[in-house]
Design a protein around this motif. Structure first.
Motif, PDB file in Angstrom:
ATOM      1  N   ASN A  26      -3.371   5.476   0.757  1.00  8.12           N
ATOM      2  CA  ASN A  26      -3.048   4.254   0.409  1.00  8.12           C
ATOM      3  C   ASN A  26      -3.516   3.484  -0.787  1.00  8.12           C
ATOM      4  O   ASN A  26      -3.096   2.798  -1.444  1.00  8.12           O
ATOM      5  CB  ASN A  26      -3.594   3.404   1.900  1.00  8.12           C
ATOM      6  N   SER A  45       4.687  -2.426   0.901  1.00  8.10           N
ATOM      7  CA  SER A  45       3.815  -2.848   1.929  1.00  8.10           C
ATOM      8  C   SER A  45       2.869  -1.740   2.361  1.00  8.10           C
ATOM      9  O   SER A  45       3.252  -0.470   2.553  1.00  8.10           O
ATOM     10  CB  SER A  45       4.883  -3.215   3.293  1.00  8.10           C
ATOM     11  N   ASN A  47       0.201  -0.127   4.797  1.00  6.78           N
ATOM     12  CA  ASN A  47      -0.223   0.014   6.106  1.00  6.78           C
ATOM     13  C   ASN A  47      -1.369   0.649   6.214  1.00  6.78           C
ATOM     14  O   ASN A  47      -1.455   1.912   6.057  1.00  6.78           O
ATOM     15  CB  ASN A  47       1.204   0.396   7.066  1.00  6.78           C
ATOM     16  N   SER A  54       3.536   3.428   4.563  1.00  4.26           N
ATOM     17  CA  SER A  54       3.174   2.866   3.216  1.00  4.26           C
ATOM     18  C   SER A  54       3.972   3.603   2.025  1.00  4.26           C
ATOM     19  O   SER A  54       4.731   3.207   1.368  1.00  4.26           O
ATOM     20  CB  SER A  54       1.755   2.992   2.646  1.00  4.26           C
TER      21      SER A  54
END
Length: 141
Positions: A26, A45, A47, A54
Motif C-alpha cells: 500500500n 483508492s 484500501n 488497491s
C-alpha cells in the motif's frame, strides 16, 4: 513500479508477515499515486486492509492513460527463503502459511498475473535469490 520484497520483515507469525506485506504494498501504491497524480485521470483508492483492491484500483487508473505500466519485483522469494534458512523462528506452519494456495502472497501473484492479461500491466519482471549459496563459507582469497 518497483517492489523490493527484501524490505518486508519475515519476523513474527504469518499474520504479522502478511500485515508487513500489506503495508509495504500500500505504501508503494500510495507513492505511485502521489508521483503520477498529474497524469492519472482518476484517483487511486488505497484500501489499508486489502492491497489487492488497491492494486486493482491502480491498474484501473493506469488504463485511463496512454501509458504502460511495468512492474519490477525484486527478491520475490525473500519470505520463503528467510523462513527456510532459519534466520528467524523456524516453523513449518509459517512456511505453509506463506506458500499455501490461500496465502496472501499467492493471491498477490494471481492478481499480478491477471493484471498482465490486458488489465493495465504491460510487463512484469521478477528476480529472486537462491538460498543455496547463502551458508557457504568459501575462503577464495
Amino acid at each position: 513500479m518497483k517492489w523490493d520484497f527484501s524490505n518486508i520483515s519475515p519476523e513474527g507469525d504469518s499474520k504479522q508477515i502478511e500485515k508487513s506485506l500489506s503495508d509495504y504494498l500500500n505504501e508503494r501504491f500510495q507513492d505511485f499515486a502521489n508521483y503520477y497524480q498529474s497524469i492519472l485521470q482518476i484517483s487511486i483508492s488505497i484500501n489499508s486492509s486489502n492491497p489487492i483492491a488497491s492494486f486493482l484500483s491502480l491498474l484501473r487508473a493506469v488504463r485511463t492513460t496512454p501509458y504502460k505500466l511495468y512492474l519490477f519485483i525484486d527478491e520475490y522469494d525473500n519470505f520463503a527463503n528467510e523462513v527456510m534458512m532459519g534466520k528467524h523462528q523456524i516453523s513449518n506452519s509459517r512456511y505453509d502459511a506463506l506458500t499455501s494456495a490461500e496465502s496472501s502472497l499467492k493471491t498477490l501473484f494471481k492478481a499480478v498475473k491477471s493484471g498482465s492479461s490486458g488489465q493495465g500491466l504491460e510487463r512484469v519482471f521478477i528476480t529472486g535469490v537462491s538460498p543455496v549459496f547463502e551458508n557457504l563459507n568459501l575462503n577464495l582469497f
